[in-house]
Scaffold this active site. Structure first.
Site, short mmCIF file in Angstrom:
data_model
loop_
_atom_site.label_atom_id
_atom_site.label_comp_id
_atom_site.label_asym_id
_atom_site.label_seq_id
_atom_site.Cartn_x
_atom_site.Cartn_y
_atom_site.Cartn_z
CG ASP A 178 -1.89 1.12 1.22
OD1 ASP A 178 -1.56 2.18 0.65
OD2 ASP A 178 -3.00 0.94 1.74
CG HIS A 179 1.44 4.02 -3.28
ND1 HIS A 179 0.32 3.50 -3.87
CD2 HIS A 179 1.30 5.35 -3.31
CE1 HIS A 179 -0.46 4.50 -4.25
NE2 HIS A 179 0.11 5.63 -3.91
CG HIS A 241 -4.43 4.31 -0.48
ND1 HIS A 241 -3.45 3.37 -0.56
CD2 HIS A 241 -4.80 4.58 -1.76
CE1 HIS A 241 -3.22 3.09 -1.84
NE2 HIS A 241 -4.02 3.81 -2.57
P1 NAP Z 1 0.48 -2.53 -17.09
O1 NAP Z 1 1.25 -1.35 -17.54
O2 NAP Z 1 -0.74 -2.92 -17.85
O3 NAP Z 1 1.48 -3.77 -17.07
C1 NAP Z 1 1.04 -5.09 -17.04
C2 NAP Z 1 2.22 -5.98 -17.28
O4 NAP Z 1 1.80 -7.34 -17.29
C3 NAP Z 1 2.93 -5.73 -18.60
O5 NAP Z 1 4.31 -5.81 -18.38
C4 NAP Z 1 2.45 -6.90 -19.47
O6 NAP Z 1 3.42 -7.11 -20.43
C5 NAP Z 1 2.35 -7.99 -18.43
N1 NAP Z 1 1.45 -9.10 -18.78
C6 NAP Z 1 0.13 -9.03 -19.07
N2 NAP Z 1 -0.36 -10.27 -19.30
C7 NAP Z 1 0.68 -11.13 -19.15
C8 NAP Z 1 0.81 -12.53 -19.24
N3 NAP Z 1 -0.22 -13.33 -19.55
N4 NAP Z 1 2.02 -13.09 -19.01
C9 NAP Z 1 3.08 -12.31 -18.69
N5 NAP Z 1 3.02 -10.97 -18.59
C10 NAP Z 1 1.83 -10.39 -18.82
O7 NAP Z 1 0.05 -2.41 -15.57
P2 NAP Z 1 0.71 -1.52 -14.42
O8 NAP Z 1 0.10 -0.16 -14.45
O9 NAP Z 1 2.18 -1.62 -14.48
O10 NAP Z 1 0.13 -2.22 -13.11
C11 NAP Z 1 0.63 -3.45 -12.61
C12 NAP Z 1 0.00 -3.72 -11.24
O11 NAP Z 1 0.34 -2.67 -10.37
C13 NAP Z 1 -1.54 -3.77 -11.25
O12 NAP Z 1 -1.94 -4.66 -10.25
C14 NAP Z 1 -1.94 -2.35 -10.83
O13 NAP Z 1 -3.21 -2.31 -10.23
C15 NAP Z 1 -0.84 -2.07 -9.84
N6 NAP Z 1 -0.58 -0.65 -9.61
C16 NAP Z 1 -0.08 0.12 -10.63
C17 NAP Z 1 0.21 1.45 -10.40
C18 NAP Z 1 0.81 2.32 -11.47
O14 NAP Z 1 1.20 3.46 -11.14
N7 NAP Z 1 0.92 1.89 -12.70
C19 NAP Z 1 -0.04 2.01 -9.13
C20 NAP Z 1 -0.56 1.20 -8.13
C21 NAP Z 1 -0.81 -0.14 -8.38
P3 NAP Z 1 3.19 -7.83 -21.86
O15 NAP Z 1 2.06 -7.14 -22.51
O16 NAP Z 1 4.51 -7.64 -22.56
O17 NAP Z 1 2.92 -9.24 -21.54
#
Ligand code: NAP
Length: 494
Positions: A178-179, A241
């Site tokens: 939980d950042h 949060h």
């Molecule tokens: P994202 O940009 O959509 O990244 C998802 C990642 O998963 C990509 O690297 C994608 O790469 C990979 N992926 C998807 N399906 C896959 C599969 N079947 N096998 C292997 N890799 C797969 O999402 P994100 O924003 O980084 O978020 C990731 C997590 O962090 C989520 O749970 C989100 O709720 C949480 N989060 C994110 C943020 C933020 O600031 N972004 C903040 C808080 C929490 P490929 O397409 O190359 O497979």
């Protein structure tokens, strides 16, 4: 003192937004500070077919503003390896295992593994199951799992997810991020309370009138409309949060500032949070959704006009509520909480409003109440405190005026304070789970939120009900007015 840590990080979702924006820069900061040196390696995995070289270029791009020289950045990036991998494909895990063993030997990583699941929670169960089945979890060395929110979308789904993960990892190996808990001023709540006798002695229902917590965002959902439609503000912000902040403010002093001790007190505080009956929800919680508006001749889109959002969406982008804590310390003290998107100003702050004097000697009839003393903890973007006091107005007579004692961390101090993800990754390397959420906390928070969600699902809200750039719907102000209070933080936008 040698502070170097030794571990292999495997980042699932290594091509994703979180990895690029937060994880790589945080690892780099730890590298620069000497927490990571020679004995670490990172495997980034996702489906995309990237080469090691391309992956390293991407990593270097994410740290270009932080690195002192290309040489330093190149050296750091040389510890990064890419493995194309579909998490649902069993065979890929053997390749991952092979690479892990190789890197373990190359960098002498003592079989210490950190698995960071930076991807959709839908895959968490599959990944952890495979990590165990394909024997990626080592027998000696540590094995730690960092997972991102959201942890389920209600209690039931969270419990299923938890069972899946717990089939492979023990609770003490799981680090639920939980950042907010990595933020400097959130961690400072304990210092305010337990290092200052003037506050801790008054930290109860005899002296505190109400507590207000505001997490305000000035931006809308932007490109996250698809995700937000399934979440809404209650699940996205309150379940995690805000309830975490409530528990830190409300908990009893722990025996020591150690993870198990703090957690025990936080869980007790959360267990004391009153879970409403469905018919009570409307008296305690209100919701809102932003509509379009024009500010300074610029049109701001309403939520229903955003990308990937249903034009008739009933998703709430604003929540305000009154949380009651039924224990000896807090009985009768409302904790008002508020969060929303497209509000007037971005900021997170906590306002602790103390009870007034029995009489106001400075007013003629002695009954006109004086302004309350308010302790404010600024979390972001400003970090600091302020204390509102009454003081005598200079000159003839006995009029009072408000005085604000303020301490704000300088921009330089704030800029140099470690970023939340950096702190949390270091905590995980140290095996310290103080600033992560335990399953019992997650479970209790969902039980509280589920009742509200279910009650809301039975009614059709009249959305949109607040214009972009305001501080939320009228019902949010009314929630406090009916108790004789008002929101202390009311930014004018100037
Ligand atoms: P994202 O940009 O959509 O990244 C998802 C990642 O998963 C990509 O690297 C994608 O790469 C990979 N992926 C998807 N399906 C896959 C599969 N079947 N096998 C292997 N890799 C797969 O999402 P994100 O924003 O980084 O978020 C990731 C997590 O962090 C989520 O749970 C989100 O709720 C949480 N989060 C994110 C943020 C933020 O600031 N972004 C903040 C808080 C929490 P490929 O397409 O190359 O497979």
């Amino acid at each position: 003192m040698n502070q170097e840590k030794t571990a292999l990080f495997t980042i699932f979702g290594g091509t994703g937004d979180l990895a690029k924006r937060k994880l790589y820069p945080s690892l780099y900061r730890l590298y620069k500070k000497g927490f990571l040196k020679e004995h670490f390696a990172v495997i980034g995995t996702a489906r995309r077919e990237w080469t090691n070289d391309y992956y390293r270029e991407i990593v270097m791009e994410t740290i270009k503003d932080l690195a002192d020289s290309t040489e330093e950045a190149t050296k750091f990036a040389s510890h990064f390896y890419y493995q194309a991998h579909n998490v649902t494909d069993t065979e890929h895990y053997s390749e991952l295992k092979e690479l892990s063993t190789k890197l373990d030997e190359k960098y002498q990583l003592e079989n210490n593994r950190i698995y960071y699941l930076a991807m959709s929670p839908n895959f968490f169960g599959t990944i952890t199951e495979h990590l165990k089945a394909e024997e990626l979890i080592t027998n000696d060395g540590f094995n730690r799992l960092i997972i991102e929110k959201p942890f389920g979308h209600d209690y039931e789904s969270a419990a299923i997810l938890n069972d899946q993960i717990r089939a492979s990892f023990h609770e003490n190996q799981i680090y639920r991020i939980d950042h907010y808990l990595g933020k400097e001023m959130i961690q400072n709540i304990s210092a305010v309370r337990f290092a200052n006798a003037i506050f801790e002695s008054m930290w109860n229902n005899r002296y505190i009138d109400n507590i207000q917590i505001t997490l305000s965002e000035s931006i809308g959902v932007e490109e996250r409309g698809g995700y937000y439609e399934t979440s809404g503000a209650l699940r996205d912000m309150v379940q995690n949060h805000i309830l975490q902040v409530v528990s830190l403010l409300a908990m009893e002093p722990p025996i020591e500032l150690k993870d198990e001790e703090i957690r025990e007190e936080k869980i007790k505080a959360l267990r004391s949070v009153r879970i409403f009956k469905p018919e009570e929800v409307r008296h305690y919680f209100v919701r809102g959704q932003y509509g379009a508006s024009t500010v300074h001749d610029e049109k701001s889109l309403g939520y229903r006009e955003e990308q990937n959002v249903d034009p008739a969406s009933q998703t709430e982008t604003f929540v305000a509520g009154k949380v009651m804590i039924d224990n000896f310390r807090w009985a009768g003290v409302p904790f008002y909480i508020r969060t929303g998107k497209k509000l007037r100003e971005k900021g997170t702050q906590i306002n602790i409003q103390f009870k007034g004097m029995p009489l106001n000697l400075f007013s003629e009839d002695h009954t006109t109440p004086q302004e309350p003393n308010v302790l404010t903890i600024y979390i972001q973007p400003t970090e600091g405190f302020s204390l509102q006091l009454n003081s005598k107005k200079i000159g003839q007579g006995l009029e009072t005026e408000l005085l604000n004692l303020k301490h704000k961390n300088s921009a330089e101090t704030s800029a140099n304070s470690p970023e939340a993800y950096e702190k949390l990754i270091l905590d995980c390397l140290n095996g310290d789970s103080t600033n992560f959420t335990h399953w019992d906390e997650v479970a209790q928070s969902w039980k509280f939120v589920d009742v509200i969600r279910q009650a809301w699902n039975k009614e059709t809200p009249e959305f949109p009900n607040y214009p972009s750039g305001s501080m939320g719907p009228v019902c949010s102000d009314q929630l406090l007015e009916k108790d004789g209070f008002k929101w202390f933080w009311n930014p004018t936008g100037e």
